[in-house]
Design a protein around this motif. Structure first.
Motif, PDB file in Angstrom:
ATOM      1  N   ASN A  35       0.805  -1.224   0.000  1.00  0.00           N
ATOM      2  CA  ASN A  35       0.000   0.000   0.000  1.00  0.00           C
ATOM      3  C   ASN A  35       0.835   1.270   0.000  1.00  0.00           C
ATOM      4  O   ASN A  35       0.398   2.309  -0.503  1.00  0.00           O
ATOM      5  CB  ASN A  35      -0.951  -0.009   1.197  1.00  0.00           C
ATOM      6  CG  ASN A  35      -2.127  -0.941   0.989  1.00  0.00           C
ATOM      7  OD1 ASN A  35      -2.904  -0.803   0.053  1.00  0.00           O
ATOM      8  ND2 ASN A  35      -2.257  -1.938   1.859  1.00  0.00           N
ATOM      9  N   SER A  98      -8.693  -5.028   3.846  1.00  0.00           N
ATOM     10  CA  SER A  98      -9.514  -5.472   2.709  1.00  0.00           C
ATOM     11  C   SER A  98     -10.528  -4.412   2.309  1.00  0.00           C
ATOM     12  O   SER A  98     -10.675  -4.071   1.126  1.00  0.00           O
ATOM     13  CB  SER A  98     -10.221  -6.781   3.057  1.00  0.00           C
ATOM     14  OG  SER A  98      -9.301  -7.814   3.329  1.00  0.00           O
ATOM     15  N   LEU A  99     -11.247  -3.864   3.288  1.00  0.00           N
ATOM     16  CA  LEU A  99     -12.253  -2.849   2.995  1.00  0.00           C
ATOM     17  C   LEU A  99     -11.612  -1.561   2.483  1.00  0.00           C
ATOM     18  O   LEU A  99     -12.145  -0.900   1.592  1.00  0.00           O
ATOM     19  CB  LEU A  99     -13.079  -2.571   4.254  1.00  0.00           C
ATOM     20  CG  LEU A  99     -13.935  -3.746   4.757  1.00  0.00           C
ATOM     21  CD1 LEU A  99     -14.605  -3.396   6.084  1.00  0.00           C
ATOM     22  CD2 LEU A  99     -14.991  -4.120   3.710  1.00  0.00           C
ATOM     23  N   ALA A 101      -8.773  -1.288   0.758  1.00  0.00           N
ATOM     24  CA  ALA A 101      -8.341  -1.487  -0.628  1.00  0.00           C
ATOM     25  C   ALA A 101      -9.523  -1.420  -1.588  1.00  0.00           C
ATOM     26  O   ALA A 101      -9.423  -0.809  -2.667  1.00  0.00           O
ATOM     27  CB  ALA A 101      -7.627  -2.837  -0.759  1.00  0.00           C
ATOM     28  N   LEU A 102     -10.645  -2.016  -1.200  1.00  0.00           N
ATOM     29  CA  LEU A 102     -11.842  -1.935  -2.039  1.00  0.00           C
ATOM     30  C   LEU A 102     -12.326  -0.503  -2.165  1.00  0.00           C
ATOM     31  O   LEU A 102     -12.760  -0.062  -3.232  1.00  0.00           O
ATOM     32  CB  LEU A 102     -12.952  -2.819  -1.452  1.00  0.00           C
ATOM     33  CG  LEU A 102     -12.761  -4.338  -1.594  1.00  0.00           C
ATOM     34  CD1 LEU A 102     -13.878  -5.076  -0.859  1.00  0.00           C
ATOM     35  CD2 LEU A 102     -12.752  -4.733  -3.074  1.00  0.00           C
ATOM     36  N   TRP A 106     -12.696   1.732  -5.606  1.00  0.00           N
ATOM     37  CA  TRP A 106     -14.034   2.216  -5.988  1.00  0.00           C
ATOM     38  C   TRP A 106     -14.107   3.736  -6.031  1.00  0.00           C
ATOM     39  O   TRP A 106     -14.979   4.308  -6.701  1.00  0.00           O
ATOM     40  CB  TRP A 106     -15.055   1.680  -4.984  1.00  0.00           C
ATOM     41  CG  TRP A 106     -16.371   2.406  -4.997  1.00  0.00           C
ATOM     42  CD1 TRP A 106     -17.418   2.218  -5.848  1.00  0.00           C
ATOM     43  CD2 TRP A 106     -16.771   3.469  -4.109  1.00  0.00           C
ATOM     44  NE1 TRP A 106     -18.449   3.071  -5.541  1.00  0.00           N
ATOM     45  CE2 TRP A 106     -18.075   3.862  -4.485  1.00  0.00           C
ATOM     46  CE3 TRP A 106     -16.139   4.111  -3.040  1.00  0.00           C
ATOM     47  CZ2 TRP A 106     -18.765   4.875  -3.821  1.00  0.00           C
ATOM     48  CZ3 TRP A 106     -16.824   5.121  -2.390  1.00  0.00           C
ATOM     49  CH2 TRP A 106     -18.123   5.494  -2.773  1.00  0.00           C
ATOM     50  N   LEU A 120      -6.404   3.288   5.222  1.00  0.00           N
ATOM     51  CA  LEU A 120      -5.377   2.273   4.999  1.00  0.00           C
ATOM     52  C   LEU A 120      -4.111   2.618   5.772  1.00  0.00           C
ATOM     53  O   LEU A 120      -3.429   1.730   6.299  1.00  0.00           O
ATOM     54  CB  LEU A 120      -5.054   2.159   3.507  1.00  0.00           C
ATOM     55  CG  LEU A 120      -5.937   1.248   2.658  1.00  0.00           C
ATOM     56  CD1 LEU A 120      -5.508   1.313   1.200  1.00  0.00           C
ATOM     57  CD2 LEU A 120      -5.879  -0.193   3.158  1.00  0.00           C
ATOM     58  N   GLY A 185      -6.770  -2.289  -5.894  1.00  0.00           N
ATOM     59  CA  GLY A 185      -7.696  -3.284  -5.365  1.00  0.00           C
ATOM     60  C   GLY A 185      -7.089  -4.643  -5.096  1.00  0.00           C
ATOM     61  O   GLY A 185      -7.633  -5.425  -4.303  1.00  0.00           O
ATOM     62  N   THR A 188      -6.713  -6.328  -1.583  1.00  0.00           N
ATOM     63  CA  THR A 188      -7.795  -6.999  -0.864  1.00  0.00           C
ATOM     64  C   THR A 188      -7.444  -8.448  -0.523  1.00  0.00           C
ATOM     65  O   THR A 188      -7.797  -8.954   0.546  1.00  0.00           O
ATOM     66  CB  THR A 188      -9.084  -6.984  -1.715  1.00  0.00           C
ATOM     67  OG1 THR A 188      -9.404  -5.635  -2.054  1.00  0.00           O
ATOM     68  CG2 THR A 188     -10.252  -7.594  -0.956  1.00  0.00           C
ATOM     69  N   GLY A 191      -5.268  -9.030   2.517  1.00  0.00           N
ATOM     70  CA  GLY A 191      -6.070  -8.606   3.667  1.00  0.00           C
ATOM     71  C   GLY A 191      -6.977  -9.718   4.158  1.00  0.00           C
ATOM     72  O   GLY A 191      -7.113  -9.949   5.367  1.00  0.00           O
ATOM     73  N   ILE A 192      -7.589 -10.424   3.212  1.00  0.00           N
ATOM     74  CA  ILE A 192      -8.453 -11.556   3.566  1.00  0.00           C
ATOM     75  C   ILE A 192      -7.627 -12.682   4.188  1.00  0.00           C
ATOM     76  O   ILE A 192      -8.045 -13.317   5.166  1.00  0.00           O
ATOM     77  CB  ILE A 192      -9.216 -12.049   2.324  1.00  0.00           C
ATOM     78  CG1 ILE A 192     -10.219 -10.974   1.860  1.00  0.00           C
ATOM     79  CG2 ILE A 192      -9.941 -13.362   2.612  1.00  0.00           C
ATOM     80  CD1 ILE A 192     -10.890 -11.288   0.532  1.00  0.00           C
ATOM     81  N   TRP A 195      -6.908 -11.812   7.791  1.00  0.00           N
ATOM     82  CA  TRP A 195      -8.110 -11.924   8.629  1.00  0.00           C
ATOM     83  C   TRP A 195      -8.420 -13.391   8.923  1.00  0.00           C
ATOM     84  O   TRP A 195      -8.631 -13.763  10.086  1.00  0.00           O
ATOM     85  CB  TRP A 195      -9.283 -11.260   7.928  1.00  0.00           C
ATOM     86  CG  TRP A 195     -10.560 -11.359   8.700  1.00  0.00           C
ATOM     87  CD1 TRP A 195     -10.867 -10.759   9.883  1.00  0.00           C
ATOM     88  CD2 TRP A 195     -11.714 -12.138   8.330  1.00  0.00           C
ATOM     89  NE1 TRP A 195     -12.146 -11.103  10.278  1.00  0.00           N
ATOM     90  CE2 TRP A 195     -12.685 -11.948   9.350  1.00  0.00           C
ATOM     91  CE3 TRP A 195     -12.023 -12.956   7.246  1.00  0.00           C
ATOM     92  CZ2 TRP A 195     -13.930 -12.560   9.308  1.00  0.00           C
ATOM     93  CZ3 TRP A 195     -13.270 -13.564   7.197  1.00  0.00           C
ATOM     94  CH2 TRP A 195     -14.207 -13.364   8.226  1.00  0.00           C
TER      95      TRP A 195
END
Length: 479
Positions: A35, A98-99, A101-102, A106, A120, A185, A188, A191-192, A195
């Protein structure tokens, strides 16, 4: 070789599971690297008129907005991990990464993009404080250097990954200016992984013990140690905690940092972070393309060559992983600061006396790559490692948060002002300034940094208390 003993004579207790823990936890480090570096290659697409039409100033704001958020994330993440637990904070960070990056992918405009970059940044800063802290508290003493240094390897691998993704997507789909959304993106996915993976990782035994949960602490130790080693280490942890009964009564606060010996630890860790950043590494990692262009490369050649910065960063970080527990922290600091200073001066001399020569650009690139290898194998990992080792258990979360806040703010200053230095002072003078900071760093390391290789974290506390706490009656074997 005895059963359960590795080639170095250390217990081989659950080494595979230890490295699994390190890999999952260091997804936070990979996201840190990705990032921070993804703008090096995506800003041009964002700035297109059909996209966000970013002005040069707004490009700087979008780039440095993350590092500003990271400074606050570092200082907030430490106290949160002291209260909630190291594991729980890292689990939540996976979701935020994750959120975030999305959200960046967007973003319909520069304002929304900046908001999600700042979010971030909060996650990046918290991860930068908590990942090495988690690894230091869960690793056995003989593996601690390697495991915490994996944090640095994954940071630079994240940067390398972003350079590679940007180069590939930019080459394959460069006709579509919106490709920057996919570049941002991609983050993400790790990130998942962070988690989900944290559900399979234990809480650190030292955090559990510091909160009076001795049974849970022992159970956590047994998952990563042999029963015999866990029993012995648990006794050491209990003894260290029971030296100060008050630490079980209330959490650490900023008022505690008025104590001279704690304040001296903060000064030591924070200054070490400033030295790391003012050695100039992120002038190369954030603006490597501009440096190569200033050295005579064409824009496309500079973009492709910039990928080498990420590759050589990974090589240096791997070297650091396998030397930090063999050569020691202070030796690596000395050697890193010395070689980095020499490389920076050499680049400056080339720009001063060989500017315009056909070979000077390639020479600058080779020297910069040598600089990167040495930095990422020495100053990079050792700074994070020492900051994770020097604070006592009770103050570790808040203390590392403060010192990493200072490191990130120094990072922010370098990222914000290096383009100005480059345009006003030129590359040579800018690098001379960074070299002078390296030399000053040598004197600081000699005067303030203890050698912590192979010692228990509780022994590091006794060093600072013996040196700076006049009421402390104990002694320290650390030199």
């Amino acid at each position: 070789m005895n059963k359960g003993v590795d080639m170095a004579g250390h217990p081989s207790e659950r080494r595979g599971y230890m490295w699994f823990i390190a890999l999952i936890t260091c997804m936070g480090s990979l996201l840190f690297g990705y990032n921070t570096a993804v703008v090096n290659g995506s800003l041009g697409f964002m700035s297109a008129k059909s996209q966000l039409a970013l002005s040069p100033f707004n490009q700087g704001v979008v780039s440095s907005g993350l590092t500003l958020g990271a400074a606050f994330g570092a200082v907030l993440g430490g106290p949160l991990s002291d209260r909630m637990g190291r594991k729980r904070v890292l689990l939540w960070l996976g979701a935020i990464f994750s959120l975030g990056a999305l959200g960046c992918a967007w973003a319909p405009g520069a304002g929304i993009l900046l908001v999600f970059r700042f979010i971030l940044g909060l996650a990046v800063g918290s991860a930068s404080a908590n990942v090495p802290l988690f690894l230091a508290e869960v690793a056995p003493a003989h593996m601690r250097g390697q495991m915490v240094s994996m944090n640095q390897l994954m940071i630079v691998f994240g940067q390398f990954l972003s350079f590679g993704v940007n180069a590939w997507l930019g080459s394959a789909f460069g006709d579509n200016a919106a490709i920057w959304r996919l570049m941002l993106g991609v983050a993400t996915i790790p990130g998942i992984l962070l988690w989900v993976g944290m559900f399979f990782v234990p809480e650190t035994p030292r955090w559990l013990a510091a909160h009076g949960r001795y049974k849970d602490a022992f159970n956590s130790l047994v998952r990563v140690r042999s029963n015999e080693t866990a029993t012995s280490e648990m006794k050491e942890i209990k003894a260290a905690i029971q030296k100060d009964k008050k630490q079980e009564e209330k959490a650490a606060s900023l008022a505690d940092f008025k104590k001279p010996w704690i304040l001296q630890i903060v000064i030591t860790g924070a200054t070490l972070g400033v030295i790391q950043q003012f050695a100039g590494i992120n002038s190369v990692m954030y603006y490597g393309t501009q440096i190569l262009e200033a050295s005579g490369f064409g824009s496309k050649a500079a973009l492709i060559s910039n990928v080498a910065n990420g590759l050589f960063s990974c090589i240096g970080a791997v070297i650091g992983m396998y030397t930090v527990d063999r050569l020691g922290r202070k030796f690596l600091e000395y050697s890193g600061l010395t070689v980095c200073a020499v490389c920076l001066v050499c680049v400056g001399l080339l720009r001063t006396f060989a500017n315009g020569a056909s070979w000077s650009g390639v020479a600058v690139m080779i020297i910069v790559l040598i600089y990167i290898v040495f930095f990422q194998g020495t100053l990079g990992p050792v700074t994070w490692l020492i900051n994770s080792e020097i604070f006592p258990a009770r103050y570790r979360g808040l203390g590392t948060g403060i010192t990493i806040f200072v490191l990130w703010f120094a990072n922010f200053l370098v990222g914000l002002f290096f383009p100005v230095m480059l345009s006003v002072l030129g590359l040579a003078t800018s690098f001379y300034i960074f070299a002078a900071c390296c030399v000053l760093g040598l004197f600081f390391v000699h005067a303030r940094i203890p050698e912590t290789k192979g010692v228990q974290l509780e022994e590091v506390e006794s060093y600072f208390r013996a040196k700076y706490d006049k009421d402390y009656e104990g002694t320290s074997a650390i030199k």
